[in-house]
Design a protein around this motif. Sequence first.
Motif, PDB file in Angstrom:
ATOM      1  N   LEU A  76       0.860  -1.189   0.000  1.00  0.00           N
ATOM      2  CA  LEU A  76       0.000   0.000   0.000  1.00  0.00           C
ATOM      3  C   LEU A  76       0.891   1.233   0.000  1.00  0.00           C
ATOM      4  N   THR A  77       0.626   2.164  -0.906  1.00  0.00           N
ATOM      5  CA  THR A  77       1.396   3.400  -0.976  1.00  0.00           C
ATOM      6  C   THR A  77       0.510   4.589  -0.661  1.00  0.00           C
ATOM      7  N   VAL A  78       0.981   5.406   0.279  1.00  0.00           N
ATOM      8  CA  VAL A  78       0.341   6.695   0.529  1.00  0.00           C
ATOM      9  C   VAL A  78       0.978   7.662  -0.454  1.00  0.00           C
ATOM     10  N   THR A  79       0.210   8.207  -1.368  1.00  0.00           N
ATOM     11  CA  THR A  79       0.819   8.944  -2.480  1.00  0.00           C
ATOM     12  C   THR A  79       1.386  10.305  -2.059  1.00  0.00           C
ATOM     13  N   SER A  80       0.803  10.936  -1.059  1.00  0.00           N
ATOM     14  CA  SER A  80       1.303  12.212  -0.555  1.00  0.00           C
ATOM     15  C   SER A  80       0.873  12.336   0.909  1.00  0.00           C
ATOM     16  N   ALA A  81       1.774  11.956   1.802  1.00  0.00           N
ATOM     17  CA  ALA A  81       1.400  11.836   3.224  1.00  0.00           C
ATOM     18  C   ALA A  81       0.953  13.173   3.815  1.00  0.00           C
ATOM     19  N   GLN A  82      -0.112  13.126   4.584  1.00  0.00           N
ATOM     20  CA  GLN A  82      -0.643  14.300   5.263  1.00  0.00           C
ATOM     21  C   GLN A  82      -0.706  14.022   6.751  1.00  0.00           C
ATOM     22  N   LYS A  83      -0.606  15.094   7.557  1.00  0.00           N
ATOM     23  CA  LYS A  83      -0.595  14.894   9.012  1.00  0.00           C
ATOM     24  C   LYS A  83      -1.898  14.286   9.504  1.00  0.00           C
ATOM     25  N   ASN A  84      -2.993  14.544   8.830  1.00  0.00           N
ATOM     26  CA  ASN A  84      -4.258  13.958   9.297  1.00  0.00           C
ATOM     27  C   ASN A  84      -4.410  12.503   8.875  1.00  0.00           C
ATOM     28  N   GLU A  85      -3.349  11.957   8.301  1.00  0.00           N
ATOM     29  CA  GLU A  85      -3.407  10.561   7.900  1.00  0.00           C
ATOM     30  C   GLU A  85      -2.738   9.640   8.904  1.00  0.00           C
ATOM     31  N   MET A  86      -2.262  10.198   9.993  1.00  0.00           N
ATOM     32  CA  MET A  86      -1.591   9.356  10.974  1.00  0.00           C
ATOM     33  C   MET A  86      -2.604   8.373  11.553  1.00  0.00           C
ATOM     34  N   ALA A  87      -2.336   7.103  11.372  1.00  0.00           N
ATOM     35  CA  ALA A  87      -3.271   6.063  11.794  1.00  0.00           C
ATOM     36  C   ALA A  87      -2.523   4.742  11.804  1.00  0.00           C
ATOM     37  N   SER A 108       0.725  -1.455  11.067  1.00  0.00           N
ATOM     38  CA  SER A 108       1.834  -0.513  10.844  1.00  0.00           C
ATOM     39  C   SER A 108       1.326   0.876  11.186  1.00  0.00           C
ATOM     40  N   ARG A 109       2.080   1.579  12.028  1.00  0.00           N
ATOM     41  CA  ARG A 109       1.652   2.930  12.411  1.00  0.00           C
ATOM     42  C   ARG A 109       2.367   3.945  11.554  1.00  0.00           C
ATOM     43  N   LEU A 110       1.588   4.810  10.933  1.00  0.00           N
ATOM     44  CA  LEU A 110       2.133   5.878  10.089  1.00  0.00           C
ATOM     45  C   LEU A 110       2.226   7.155  10.903  1.00  0.00           C
ATOM     46  N   ILE A 111       3.422   7.752  10.899  1.00  0.00           N
ATOM     47  CA  ILE A 111       3.641   9.026  11.602  1.00  0.00           C
ATOM     48  C   ILE A 111       4.141  10.033  10.587  1.00  0.00           C
ATOM     49  N   VAL A 112       3.441  11.153  10.463  1.00  0.00           N
ATOM     50  CA  VAL A 112       3.818  12.183   9.495  1.00  0.00           C
ATOM     51  C   VAL A 112       4.292  13.423  10.248  1.00  0.00           C
ATOM     52  N   VAL A 113       5.514  13.844   9.939  1.00  0.00           N
ATOM     53  CA  VAL A 113       6.103  14.984  10.677  1.00  0.00           C
ATOM     54  C   VAL A 113       6.199  16.213   9.771  1.00  0.00           C
TER      55      VAL A 113
END
Lengths: 113, 116
Positions: A76-87, A108-113
Amino acid sequence: GGIITQTPKFLIGQEGQKLTLKCQQNFNHDTMYWYRQDSGKGLRLIYYSITENDLQKGDLSEGYDASREKKSSFSLTVTSAQKNEMAVFLCASSMDNSGNTLYFGEGSRLIVV
Amino acid sequence: GDSVTQTEGQVTVSESKSLIINCTYSATSIGYPNLFWYVRYPGEGLQLLLKVITAGQKGSSRGFEATYNKEATSFHLQKASVQESDSAVYYCALRSTSGGNYKPTFGKGTSLVVHP
Protein backbone atom coordinates in the motif's frame (compact mmCIF):
# COMPACT_ATOMS: atom_id res chain seq x y z
CA GLY A 1 -1.17 -22.19 10.64
CA GLY A 2 0.16 -19.14 8.92
CA ILE A 3 1.26 -15.62 9.59
CA ILE A 4 0.83 -12.16 8.17
CA THR A 5 3.88 -9.92 8.39
CA GLN A 6 3.61 -6.18 7.98
CA THR A 7 6.66 -3.97 7.48
CA PRO A 8 7.66 -1.59 8.79
CA LYS A 9 5.95 -1.53 12.18
CA PHE A 10 6.43 2.25 12.33
CA LEU A 11 6.76 4.39 9.23
CA ILE A 12 7.86 7.98 9.74
CA GLY A 13 7.74 10.38 6.84
CA GLN A 14 7.42 14.01 5.95
CA GLU A 15 4.32 15.76 4.70
CA GLY A 16 3.97 15.33 0.93
CA GLN A 17 6.22 12.30 0.84
CA LYS A 18 5.28 9.04 -0.91
CA LEU A 19 5.37 6.20 1.64
CA THR A 20 4.93 2.45 1.15
CA LEU A 21 3.75 -0.26 3.54
CA LYS A 22 4.32 -3.93 2.78
CA CYS A 23 2.44 -7.07 3.73
CA GLN A 24 3.34 -10.74 3.29
CA GLN A 25 1.18 -13.80 4.06
CA ASN A 26 2.05 -17.49 4.02
CA PHE A 27 -1.51 -18.84 4.32
CA ASN A 28 -1.66 -19.19 0.51
CA HIS A 29 -4.85 -17.10 0.69
CA ASP A 30 -6.35 -15.65 -2.48
CA THR A 31 -7.72 -12.39 -1.09
CA MET A 32 -5.81 -9.65 0.70
CA TYR A 33 -6.95 -6.35 2.23
CA TRP A 34 -5.65 -3.05 3.53
CA TYR A 35 -7.63 -1.31 6.28
CA ARG A 36 -7.08 1.96 8.03
CA GLN A 37 -7.87 2.04 11.76
CA ASP A 38 -8.65 5.36 13.41
CA SER A 39 -9.77 5.69 16.99
CA GLY A 40 -13.55 5.99 17.12
CA LYS A 41 -13.96 5.24 13.41
CA GLY A 42 -13.33 1.54 13.33
CA LEU A 43 -11.79 -0.20 10.34
CA ARG A 44 -12.22 1.35 6.91
CA LEU A 45 -11.32 -0.59 3.79
CA ILE A 46 -8.80 1.11 1.52
CA TYR A 47 -8.05 -1.53 -1.13
CA TYR A 48 -8.47 -5.25 -1.54
CA SER A 49 -7.30 -7.81 -4.07
CA ILE A 50 -9.02 -11.09 -4.88
CA THR A 51 -6.07 -12.59 -6.72
CA GLU A 52 -2.60 -11.76 -8.02
CA ASN A 53 -2.57 -8.55 -10.10
CA ASP A 54 -6.17 -7.73 -9.15
CA LEU A 55 -7.06 -4.49 -7.34
CA GLN A 56 -10.45 -3.37 -6.00
CA LYS A 57 -11.11 0.01 -4.40
CA GLY A 58 -12.57 0.14 -0.93
CA ASP A 59 -14.38 3.01 0.75
CA LEU A 60 -11.24 5.06 1.41
CA SER A 61 -9.03 4.58 -1.66
CA GLU A 62 -8.44 8.24 -2.56
CA GLY A 63 -4.85 9.23 -1.79
CA TYR A 64 -3.64 5.62 -1.85
CA ASP A 65 -2.27 3.17 -4.43
CA ALA A 66 -1.91 -0.58 -4.00
CA SER A 67 -0.02 -3.35 -5.74
CA ARG A 68 -0.46 -7.17 -5.75
CA GLU A 69 2.37 -8.50 -7.84
CA LYS A 70 2.51 -11.87 -6.10
CA LYS A 71 -0.13 -13.97 -4.41
CA SER A 72 1.72 -13.71 -1.10
CA SER A 73 2.30 -9.96 -1.00
CA PHE A 74 0.22 -6.80 -1.06
CA SER A 75 1.68 -3.33 -0.73
CA LEU A 76 0.00 0.00 0.00
CA THR A 77 1.40 3.40 -0.98
CA VAL A 78 0.34 6.69 0.53
CA THR A 79 0.82 8.94 -2.48
CA SER A 80 1.30 12.21 -0.56
CA ALA A 81 1.40 11.84 3.22
CA GLN A 82 -0.64 14.30 5.26
CA LYS A 83 -0.59 14.89 9.01
CA ASN A 84 -4.26 13.96 9.30
CA GLU A 85 -3.41 10.56 7.90
CA MET A 86 -1.59 9.36 10.97
CA ALA A 87 -3.27 6.06 11.79
CA VAL A 88 -2.68 2.34 12.11
CA PHE A 89 -2.85 0.41 8.83
CA LEU A 90 -3.92 -3.23 9.02
CA CYS A 91 -3.27 -5.86 6.38
CA ALA A 92 -5.47 -8.96 6.28
CA SER A 93 -6.04 -12.01 4.14
CA SER A 94 -8.82 -14.56 3.65
CA MET A 95 -9.08 -17.86 1.85
CA ASP A 96 -11.28 -16.44 -0.87
CA ASN A 97 -13.60 -13.60 -1.65
CA SER A 98 -16.71 -14.96 0.01
CA GLY A 99 -17.81 -15.01 3.63
CA ASN A 100 -14.64 -16.34 5.21
CA THR A 101 -12.69 -15.23 8.25
CA LEU A 102 -10.05 -12.52 7.90
CA TYR A 103 -6.60 -13.02 9.37
CA PHE A 104 -4.80 -9.82 10.35
CA GLY A 105 -1.25 -8.60 10.69
CA GLU A 106 -0.18 -6.65 13.76
CA GLY A 107 -0.45 -3.30 12.03
CA SER A 108 1.83 -0.51 10.84
CA ARG A 109 1.65 2.93 12.41
CA LEU A 110 2.13 5.88 10.09
CA ILE A 111 3.64 9.03 11.60
CA VAL A 112 3.82 12.18 9.50
CA VAL A 113 6.10 14.98 10.68
CA GLY B 1 -24.22 -0.77 1.20
CA ASP B 2 -23.80 -3.04 4.20
CA SER B 3 -23.45 -1.50 7.65
CA VAL B 4 -22.76 -2.55 11.23
CA THR B 5 -23.68 -0.56 14.32
CA GLN B 6 -22.31 -1.54 17.72
CA THR B 7 -22.10 -0.09 21.21
CA GLU B 8 -19.81 2.89 20.78
CA GLY B 9 -16.88 4.10 22.81
CA GLN B 10 -15.80 2.50 26.07
CA VAL B 11 -17.67 0.08 28.30
CA THR B 12 -16.44 -0.30 31.89
CA VAL B 13 -17.42 -3.36 33.91
CA SER B 14 -16.30 -4.74 37.26
CA GLU B 15 -14.72 -8.18 37.32
CA SER B 16 -17.22 -11.06 37.65
CA LYS B 17 -20.12 -8.90 36.38
CA SER B 18 -22.05 -9.66 33.21
CA LEU B 19 -21.45 -7.95 29.87
CA ILE B 20 -23.40 -7.24 26.73
CA ILE B 21 -22.04 -5.37 23.70
CA ASN B 22 -24.79 -4.63 21.21
CA CYS B 23 -24.44 -5.17 17.48
CA THR B 24 -27.04 -4.68 14.76
CA TYR B 25 -26.46 -4.95 11.05
CA SER B 26 -27.92 -4.13 7.67
CA ALA B 27 -27.01 -6.29 4.68
CA THR B 28 -28.09 -5.40 1.17
CA SER B 29 -27.45 -8.69 -0.63
CA ILE B 30 -29.83 -11.61 -0.98
CA GLY B 31 -29.33 -14.31 1.61
CA TYR B 32 -28.01 -14.12 5.12
CA PRO B 33 -24.51 -12.78 5.74
CA ASN B 34 -21.85 -14.42 7.88
CA LEU B 35 -21.42 -12.61 11.20
CA PHE B 36 -18.23 -12.23 13.23
CA TRP B 37 -16.81 -10.83 16.42
CA TYR B 38 -13.13 -9.88 16.27
CA VAL B 39 -11.02 -8.82 19.24
CA ARG B 40 -7.81 -6.88 19.70
CA TYR B 41 -6.08 -7.52 23.03
CA PRO B 42 -3.44 -5.00 24.18
CA GLY B 43 -0.20 -5.56 22.30
CA GLU B 44 -1.70 -8.15 19.94
CA GLY B 45 -3.13 -8.18 16.44
CA LEU B 46 -6.82 -8.24 15.59
CA GLN B 47 -8.10 -11.82 15.69
CA LEU B 48 -11.31 -13.75 15.32
CA LEU B 49 -13.23 -14.32 18.55
CA LEU B 50 -16.23 -16.15 17.12
CA LYS B 51 -18.30 -16.45 13.99
CA VAL B 52 -21.75 -17.73 13.03
CA ILE B 53 -22.74 -18.48 9.46
CA THR B 54 -26.25 -19.84 10.00
CA ALA B 55 -29.15 -17.65 11.09
CA GLY B 56 -30.54 -18.73 14.44
CA GLN B 57 -27.31 -20.36 15.60
CA LYS B 58 -25.12 -19.36 18.52
CA GLY B 59 -21.35 -19.06 18.51
CA SER B 60 -19.14 -19.20 21.58
CA SER B 61 -15.49 -18.78 22.50
CA ARG B 62 -13.53 -17.92 25.67
CA GLY B 63 -16.80 -17.71 27.62
CA PHE B 64 -18.35 -15.22 25.18
CA GLU B 65 -21.53 -16.00 23.25
CA ALA B 66 -23.38 -14.37 20.37
CA THR B 67 -26.65 -15.45 18.74
CA TYR B 68 -27.46 -14.72 15.10
CA ASN B 69 -30.94 -13.16 15.24
CA LYS B 70 -32.13 -12.63 11.67
CA GLU B 71 -35.49 -11.13 12.68
CA ALA B 72 -33.89 -8.43 14.82
CA THR B 73 -30.78 -8.30 12.56
CA SER B 74 -28.69 -8.46 15.71
CA PHE B 75 -25.57 -10.30 16.90
CA HIS B 76 -25.00 -9.10 20.47
CA LEU B 77 -21.90 -10.29 22.34
CA GLN B 78 -22.48 -11.51 25.89
CA LYS B 79 -20.49 -12.92 28.78
CA ALA B 80 -21.89 -13.96 32.13
CA SER B 81 -18.81 -13.12 34.20
CA VAL B 82 -15.98 -11.00 32.78
CA GLN B 83 -12.34 -11.12 33.82
CA GLU B 84 -9.64 -8.47 33.75
CA SER B 85 -8.00 -10.35 30.87
CA ASP B 86 -11.09 -9.64 28.72
CA SER B 87 -10.10 -5.98 28.52
CA ALA B 88 -9.73 -5.38 24.78
CA VAL B 89 -11.36 -3.73 21.77
CA TYR B 90 -14.18 -5.74 20.20
CA TYR B 91 -15.41 -5.38 16.61
CA CYS B 92 -18.62 -6.76 15.13
CA ALA B 93 -18.41 -7.54 11.41
CA LEU B 94 -20.36 -9.08 8.55
CA ARG B 95 -19.55 -10.56 5.18
CA SER B 96 -22.18 -11.11 2.54
CA THR B 97 -22.14 -14.53 0.89
CA SER B 98 -23.99 -13.72 -2.33
CA GLY B 99 -24.77 -10.90 -4.72
CA GLY B 100 -21.16 -10.09 -5.56
CA ASN B 101 -20.54 -7.69 -2.64
CA TYR B 102 -18.06 -9.61 -0.52
CA LYS B 103 -16.37 -6.67 1.13
CA PRO B 104 -16.10 -7.25 4.87
CA THR B 105 -17.86 -4.54 6.87
CA PHE B 106 -16.84 -3.68 10.44
CA GLY B 107 -18.44 -1.72 13.25
CA LYS B 108 -16.52 1.10 14.91
CA GLY B 109 -15.29 -1.02 17.79
CA THR B 110 -16.09 -1.12 21.51
CA SER B 111 -13.35 -0.75 24.08
CA LEU B 112 -13.99 -2.97 27.11
CA VAL B 113 -12.27 -2.11 30.38
CA VAL B 114 -12.69 -4.60 33.21
CA HIS B 115 -11.86 -3.31 36.71
CA PRO B 116 -10.62 -5.71 39.40
